[in-house]
Design a protein around this motif. Structure first.
Motif, PDB file in Angstrom:
ATOM      1  N   ARG A  37       0.818  -1.211   0.000  1.00  0.00           N
ATOM      2  CA  ARG A  37       0.000   0.000   0.000  1.00  0.00           C
ATOM      3  C   ARG A  37       0.849   1.257   0.000  1.00  0.00           C
ATOM      4  O   ARG A  37       0.583   2.221  -0.708  1.00  0.00           O
ATOM      5  N   ASN A  75       2.624   1.787  -3.258  1.00  0.00           N
ATOM      6  CA  ASN A  75       1.624   2.285  -4.214  1.00  0.00           C
ATOM      7  C   ASN A  75       1.296   3.759  -3.986  1.00  0.00           C
ATOM      8  O   ASN A  75       1.149   4.529  -4.938  1.00  0.00           O
ATOM      9  N   PHE A 115      -4.663  12.567 -12.145  1.00  0.00           N
ATOM     10  CA  PHE A 115      -5.878  13.193 -12.659  1.00  0.00           C
ATOM     11  C   PHE A 115      -6.404  12.448 -13.886  1.00  0.00           C
ATOM     12  O   PHE A 115      -7.596  12.190 -14.014  1.00  0.00           O
ATOM     13  N   PRO A 131      -4.768  -1.732  -7.851  1.00  0.00           N
ATOM     14  CA  PRO A 131      -4.855  -2.582  -6.661  1.00  0.00           C
ATOM     15  C   PRO A 131      -6.059  -3.542  -6.730  1.00  0.00           C
ATOM     16  O   PRO A 131      -7.171  -3.118  -7.068  1.00  0.00           O
ATOM     17  N   VAL A 155      -8.679   4.213  -9.062  1.00  0.00           N
ATOM     18  CA  VAL A 155      -8.916   4.006  -7.624  1.00  0.00           C
ATOM     19  C   VAL A 155      -9.831   5.089  -7.066  1.00  0.00           C
ATOM     20  O   VAL A 155     -10.212   5.027  -5.900  1.00  0.00           O
ATOM     21  N   PHE A 156     -10.180   6.057  -7.906  1.00  0.00           N
ATOM     22  CA  PHE A 156     -10.915   7.213  -7.377  1.00  0.00           C
ATOM     23  C   PHE A 156     -12.432   7.135  -7.592  1.00  0.00           C
ATOM     24  O   PHE A 156     -13.136   8.111  -7.443  1.00  0.00           O
ATOM     25  N   GLY A 157     -12.917   5.961  -7.913  1.00  0.00           N
ATOM     26  CA  GLY A 157     -14.385   5.786  -7.969  1.00  0.00           C
ATOM     27  C   GLY A 157     -14.872   5.468  -9.370  1.00  0.00           C
ATOM     28  O   GLY A 157     -14.156   5.625 -10.333  1.00  0.00           O
ATOM     29  N   ASP A 200     -19.409   7.489  -5.862  1.00  0.00           N
ATOM     30  CA  ASP A 200     -20.160   7.172  -7.064  1.00  0.00           C
ATOM     31  C   ASP A 200     -21.020   5.938  -6.843  1.00  0.00           C
ATOM     32  O   ASP A 200     -20.646   4.830  -7.231  1.00  0.00           O
ATOM     33  N   ARG A 238     -19.412  11.394 -12.972  1.00  0.00           N
ATOM     34  CA  ARG A 238     -18.499  10.398 -12.412  1.00  0.00           C
ATOM     35  C   ARG A 238     -17.044  10.763 -12.714  1.00  0.00           C
ATOM     36  O   ARG A 238     -16.174  10.687 -11.839  1.00  0.00           O
ATOM     37  N   GLU A 239     -16.806  11.144 -13.960  1.00  0.00           N
ATOM     38  CA  GLU A 239     -15.468  11.565 -14.381  1.00  0.00           C
ATOM     39  C   GLU A 239     -14.946  12.683 -13.477  1.00  0.00           C
ATOM     40  O   GLU A 239     -13.808  12.661 -13.023  1.00  0.00           O
ATOM     41  N   ARG A 294     -14.001  11.529  -9.926  1.00  0.00           N
ATOM     42  CA  ARG A 294     -12.678  10.893  -9.922  1.00  0.00           C
ATOM     43  C   ARG A 294     -11.564  11.926  -9.919  1.00  0.00           C
ATOM     44  O   ARG A 294     -10.566  11.796  -9.221  1.00  0.00           O
ATOM     45  N   ARG A 295     -11.744  12.910 -10.767  1.00  0.00           N
ATOM     46  CA  ARG A 295     -10.675  13.895 -10.917  1.00  0.00           C
ATOM     47  C   ARG A 295     -10.516  14.755  -9.655  1.00  0.00           C
ATOM     48  O   ARG A 295      -9.402  15.068  -9.252  1.00  0.00           O
ATOM     49  N   ASN A 352     -11.271  13.771  -6.691  1.00  0.00           N
ATOM     50  CA  ASN A 352     -10.639  12.865  -5.724  1.00  0.00           C
ATOM     51  C   ASN A 352      -9.132  12.759  -5.960  1.00  0.00           C
ATOM     52  O   ASN A 352      -8.343  12.729  -5.014  1.00  0.00           O
ATOM     53  N   SER A 353      -8.732  12.707  -7.242  1.00  0.00           N
ATOM     54  CA  SER A 353      -7.292  12.573  -7.520  1.00  0.00           C
ATOM     55  C   SER A 353      -6.542  13.807  -7.029  1.00  0.00           C
ATOM     56  O   SER A 353      -5.442  13.706  -6.478  1.00  0.00           O
ATOM     57  N   MET A 405      -6.082  13.651  -3.421  1.00  0.00           N
ATOM     58  CA  MET A 405      -5.010  12.714  -3.049  1.00  0.00           C
ATOM     59  C   MET A 405      -3.634  13.353  -3.182  1.00  0.00           C
ATOM     60  O   MET A 405      -2.802  13.239  -2.300  1.00  0.00           O
ATOM     61  N   PRO A 415     -13.645   5.979  -2.014  1.00  0.00           N
ATOM     62  CA  PRO A 415     -14.490   5.760  -3.189  1.00  0.00           C
ATOM     63  C   PRO A 415     -15.255   4.433  -3.096  1.00  0.00           C
ATOM     64  O   PRO A 415     -14.685   3.392  -2.753  1.00  0.00           O
ATOM     65  N   TRP A 446      -9.786   0.499   4.184  1.00  0.00           N
ATOM     66  CA  TRP A 446     -10.388   1.178   3.040  1.00  0.00           C
ATOM     67  C   TRP A 446      -9.365   1.890   2.136  1.00  0.00           C
ATOM     68  O   TRP A 446      -9.759   2.643   1.253  1.00  0.00           O
ATOM     69  N   SER A 447      -8.092   1.685   2.369  1.00  0.00           N
ATOM     70  CA  SER A 447      -7.097   2.323   1.507  1.00  0.00           C
ATOM     71  C   SER A 447      -7.388   2.010   0.041  1.00  0.00           C
ATOM     72  O   SER A 447      -7.762   0.883  -0.290  1.00  0.00           O
ATOM     73  N   VAL A 448      -7.198   3.000  -0.828  1.00  0.00           N
ATOM     74  CA  VAL A 448      -7.373   2.711  -2.257  1.00  0.00           C
ATOM     75  C   VAL A 448      -6.181   1.953  -2.816  1.00  0.00           C
ATOM     76  O   VAL A 448      -6.188   1.553  -3.974  1.00  0.00           O
ATOM     77  N   PHE A 449      -5.153   1.758  -1.992  1.00  0.00           N
ATOM     78  CA  PHE A 449      -3.908   1.190  -2.512  1.00  0.00           C
ATOM     79  C   PHE A 449      -3.767  -0.310  -2.307  1.00  0.00           C
ATOM     80  O   PHE A 449      -2.677  -0.853  -2.418  1.00  0.00           O
TER      81      PHE A 449
END
Lengths: 301, 301, 301, 301
Positions: free
Chosen positions: C224, C227, C244, C263, C299-301, D210, D220-221, D224-225, D227-228, D231, D263, D297-300
């Motif tokens: 993790r 990553n 992005f 992941p 990973v962002f949804g 989402d 949705r797009e 994600r963006r 959220n990125s 991060m 997410p 819940w890590s996205v990694f």
């Protein structure tokens, strides 16, 4: 003049707060911080001194003045394609501006610029030859034969030269170094390890005066220009303050020496090993401020 | 002297490549780039001129010299707690170092430092009073009554002063501004909009000479110090190069003027509106280089 | 999945604008810019490919992921005393922040940080041993025996490694390098010269997935964290933009390869030698953007 | 889930070392540092909380997430011509990179970038209208009517906004601000002064998930963006460390709140007023690290 120097040695030279020895070069950290010397070689041929003016010390970055003169002698104004003429506004060993300015150092008195000057001095010659030429120049300027290189100091510097190696490799990555970093640093660490007395340094400094009595090693135009660089860049990021306090072009070294030029009047040298926050001799700077205030040699009126 | 000035006006003053007008202040962008003037007010009381020496122009940052003198007169050496004395190594309007150095500008000649000086000049006074005091000082130095502020230029500058407002707010966030940015910028934009002729500027510059004939507006010590700051910081990040080429303390303005001091000899002013890459008058710099090479007034020997 | 990869290879892979080859390493400048490959090793054990997926290429900085895993295995979290975990906001070979942050590089994926990781990997071992351990790790992760080091590339890199030598010496001046710059750079240039095919790289990347089928070379926690570093720092100063557009952790190399981790889903590798302005594969980045948009593995949804 | 939140509130929430209150905004310096709250609004519509989850606090920079969503809604991808998508590697209020990058801020979550987003939100509207639209958006996302602006806080911020005024004027000097600094700062200080409870913040955060149950305020797009960007840039120069420890996109505010998005799973909010050295909630960060370590819940991976 003699009275003035004696008075300065007896007051400033005996201050309690003497600054901090350069501790990153082990050999220099061994020096007795109690030393103080001041010498004046006047334009009309006299020499005055007070304090430990006959004890040799390591001139360190003051050597950059002599190397610059020789490098200019070798390649002339072409040197300015490889190094600038502006104060850097950063510490003497900073690498910041080198990244932004693509390997061209701001001036020949910060370390990066001095490495370019040493590289120019070297040219295609062996380091030994280049260093011999440098010693010949200084001995001739001072009219003194026993100025020499301290090998123990040179070797101590080479062992702790990582930041300078970084500067050399960095400039080489931009094509601004002809010789290998090993050769350039070998030369540079030896030039810094030149030893002379305060008296000898004042005598050697006369080559930047322009009077009939002085040795004519460089042209008048070049003397002026070297003096201007000493004024704007000679004390690293403390150059503005030195100009404000002392009003004369000067070059300092971490060995605690400062060479100061009073155009038309004389060359002054001071030595006190403790340094201020800029890396310049603390008492040396204070002594010079007292000296010019009394004698009125400021170039600024 | 008159022949020399005429020759310079006829050669340098007629160069094809005249640099670029400051275009960020609309009023300044309207000036005819063909103007050229040079004046010398000697220490013994003579005045020589060539070219458009009686056409008024906007002195812009040259005003920083007069404001500095007045600010020092107001608060003395305490000013140096709020502004440094070192070249910045950055452009005149840079905000970079201000972040690293917590709101203390490097010197009083870059914009940030000049705003501190203007803030000091203001103190608790109204901007109008402060500007009147400034005009009185300059008129008295020049012994000329018709030096004035061009309101159209002041207003044009205030409209495009966002970078200076940024500097003012930034310093204020560190507590290094007493007055509001609006008051300080109002004062600053008016001081920059002072207009005088090249002759008047040379006459006004005599207050930095130290001879019996000159108006005694500041002490000898202070003259020296202001001159030293002009030498190390007066041409922004082109100060080292100017010292190298000309060898005299000087202050430039984006209006194309330069005031140059030859201690003990005279005050020189040049005007040509086109600027070089540092934002200093292109032909003005070249004219000063030609002038000092011929007349040998460099402070460096 | 196979259809998607084939479609990407047929569209993105055949773009006219292919970016610019890394020209500072002569051996890399010889590669045919027309290559394109994409491979996916899924978490459930399948392998899909399109394009030149069986032609070996130089993984360059992608090796930093494997070296980081091994260095963490060697010294654990103590590594983070010598290197940070933040994006640098600067180019991959920048030395700027190193000066401000006293020899501690921002993260292990910029060159300076990778040198610290290589130094850690070395420890007291000989470079040959360290490199053998690295190859064993990668071969084991990929379950492929013919992954090797291209000596010609390694040697070409070492010849042009001045900026990396500068970084190494600079960090050493702050005590943040145990081994000599020569040893560290020798190791580093060899790790960068590892060659494998796009298929092999996708297979090797599975060690960062956390599923039952994958080789368990590092702990789940460590996967993790590696990553996360790939997400925030893996594409140098283009990391934010990659997150992005693509939404997956990834590491690029100037050889034109990118290793991307989804992941729980799979490891993806792309190869196209032309680079964008950040020094990351131009078509590789575009292919990954197309891939995740279609397959929805962000990973962002 | 409830047990986990209660446990975290009872352990992390009661730590002795609680960080330092933001003291540069007087109103914020008055908050009781003893507060702690954590809430989770899951993707399937449940809400869990522990601690002071129904006490309103100042969301400060968390508002930048909502403003970014609205600004993107207003001008779409054209926003990215005026602001970047890269971590800055500098403090949240730094002006350094703005100088080097000619008035284009690195990302919309540092102050400079948030001012561009506020300027975009404003467009030609009056500040009051823009703020109303913002409140409507947040109330609708949270499905809560009593979210409001604290005028005392807004006014306190405006009084101490000199660094933000500096950023605004600086960007305006590069043409990257349509409205006057006064209007933009007026809007910005009010958006920062929005108050809501920890529960409300978690509920409002669902607009970045989402799933079928959530309010569909952005595509949705775009989720994600955003959220990125959270991060890579959401915790200023501590973003890499947060990603390393927590593994989820998040945005912090100097009021001590953090909004975290998992997410597909849920939106989490934490509040504890004391800050760490990056200006992010100290206990909030620690709570999130404990939370994701437990719940995975890590996205990694």
């Amino acid at each position: 003049m003699q009275d003035l120097l004696t008075e300065i040695a007896d007051t400033v030279g005996r201050s309690e707060e003497r600054g901090k020895l350069a501790d990153y070069i082990p050999e220099l950290a061994k020096i007795d911080p109690g030393h103080f010397a001041i010498s004046v070689a006047t334009a009309d041929g006299s020499l005055f001194s007070a304090g430990d003016a006959r004890i040799p010390f390591s001139i360190q970055s003051i050597s950059k003045v002599f190397v610059l003169a020789l490098a200019l002698g070798r390649v002339g104004e072409a040197l300015w394609k490889r190094v600038g003429r502006e104060p850097s506004g950063q510490a003497f060993n900073s690498i910041l501006l080198l990244e932004r300015e693509k390997g061209i150092p701001r001036n020949p008195f910060i370390n990066a610029g001095a490495l370019v000057a040493a590289d120019t001095l070297l040219g295609a010659a062996a380091p030994g030859e280049a260093l011999s030429a440098l010693l010949r120049f200084i001995r001739s300027a001072a009219d003194q034969d026993d100025i020499h290189i301290n090998e123990a100091v040179a070797s101590s510097e080479l062992d702790t030269a990582d930041r300078n190696f970084a500067l050399a490799h960095y400039m080489r990555s931009y094509g601004n170094l002809e010789n290998s970093p090993d050769r350039v640093l070998g030369t540079y660490c030896h030039q810094c390890a030149i030893e002379m007395t305060c008296e000898q340094l004042a005598l050697a400094g006369r080559f930047l005066l322009d009077t009939g009595e002085m040795p004519h090693l460089v042209s008048r135009e070049r003397k002026r220009r070297i003096n201007s660089l000493m004024m704007t860049c000679g004390q690293y990021d403390g150059s503005g303050d030195f100009a404000f306090r002392v009003g004369l072009p000067a070059k300092s070294g971490v060995g605690g020496g400062i060479l100061v030029i009073a155009p038309g009047r004389g060359a002054i040298s001071v030595w006190s090993p403790g340094l201020n926050s800029y890396g310049n001799s603390k008492l040396g700077t204070e002594a010079m401020e007292a000296f010019t205030r009394k004698i009125g040699w400021s170039v600024f009126g």
